[in-house]
Design a protein around this motif. Sequence first.
Motif, PDB file in Angstrom:
ATOM      1  N   UNK A 124       0.843  -1.213  -0.013  1.00 57.83           N
ATOM      2  CA  UNK A 124      -0.024   0.175   0.026  1.00 57.83           C
ATOM      3  C   UNK A 124       0.821   1.251   0.140  1.00 57.83           C
ATOM      4  N   UNK A 125       1.921   1.335   0.718  1.00 53.45           N
ATOM      5  CA  UNK A 125       2.780   2.421   0.752  1.00 53.45           C
ATOM      6  C   UNK A 125       3.640   2.569  -0.612  1.00 53.45           C
ATOM      7  N   UNK A 126       3.904   1.634  -1.110  1.00 51.49           N
ATOM      8  CA  UNK A 126       4.565   1.457  -2.514  1.00 51.49           C
ATOM      9  C   UNK A 126       3.504   2.147  -3.500  1.00 51.49           C
ATOM     10  N   UNK A 127       2.174   1.731  -3.524  1.00 55.01           N
ATOM     11  CA  UNK A 127       1.201   2.283  -4.470  1.00 55.01           C
ATOM     12  C   UNK A 127       0.875   3.939  -3.979  1.00 55.01           C
ATOM     13  N   UNK A 180       6.564  -0.112 -12.103  1.00 51.61           N
ATOM     14  CA  UNK A 180       7.476   0.969 -11.613  1.00 51.61           C
ATOM     15  C   UNK A 180       8.575   0.097 -10.839  1.00 51.61           C
ATOM     16  N   UNK A 181       9.808   0.505 -11.072  1.00 56.50           N
ATOM     17  CA  UNK A 181      10.990  -0.220 -10.183  1.00 56.50           C
ATOM     18  C   UNK A 181      11.154   0.735  -8.876  1.00 56.50           C
ATOM     19  N   UNK A 182      11.307   0.171  -7.858  1.00 54.58           N
ATOM     20  CA  UNK A 182      11.500   0.631  -6.511  1.00 54.58           C
ATOM     21  C   UNK A 182      12.609  -0.023  -5.626  1.00 54.58           C
ATOM     22  N   UNK A 183      13.329   0.674  -5.031  1.00 57.72           N
ATOM     23  CA  UNK A 183      14.369   0.101  -3.941  1.00 57.72           C
ATOM     24  C   UNK A 183      13.589  -0.452  -2.859  1.00 57.72           C
TER      25      UNK A 183
END
Length: 210
Positions: A124-127, A180-183
């Motif tokens: 949810x935080x990533x979204x 979407x790519x995220x660390x």
Amino acid sequence: MRVLTALLASLCLSMPALADQAGKFDYYVLSLSWTPNWCADEGDARQDDRCRTGARIGWGLHGLWPQYEKGWPSWCRTPERDPTRAETAAMGRFMGSSGLAWHQWQKHGRCSGLSAQDYFLTSARALGKVKLPEIFGKLDKPVTLPAKVIEDAFLEANPAMTRDMVTVTCQKRAIHEVRVCLTRDLTPRRCGADVIRDCTLPDARMDPVR
């Protein structure tokens, strides 16, 4: 000696491969599905509630996937307990269904090394880290367009991102997902070479929200 060597080789071949280790990965891929296209291809046949007229659902959270720099882990073993029905139901608000939340935990969440609750919270935080372009929600009829238009809209809405951090996929000649790519701490980063595979169709279908 040759007999012993042959026996050891045979035993090694018959041993099952070790499961991917939970928590051992390099970055995340946040996968967002264009719900109207999914409805046309699959959801309508399932009579999914997301596909009803008036639902007004555009980009939906498909999942948050742990990723290696090349390849990805899946179906990992983890000491963490599986989510409760209440936890998957709560996550269904973001993903569209508790069944999808459960599947994403089984296939991807167990590989995160997080508890089920923390994995869902992280998803949810990533979204929330990605601003969804509003323009696609204004479509009033199906359109065809190159994937680059979708990517450009996401980059315009998210100035901190660059083209190598976002990829758009197609399926059945229609826009399928934005990834979407995220660390691991959810900062946008460059995608691995096996993730940067944009749809190259000159005209992919995009249905309007319902």
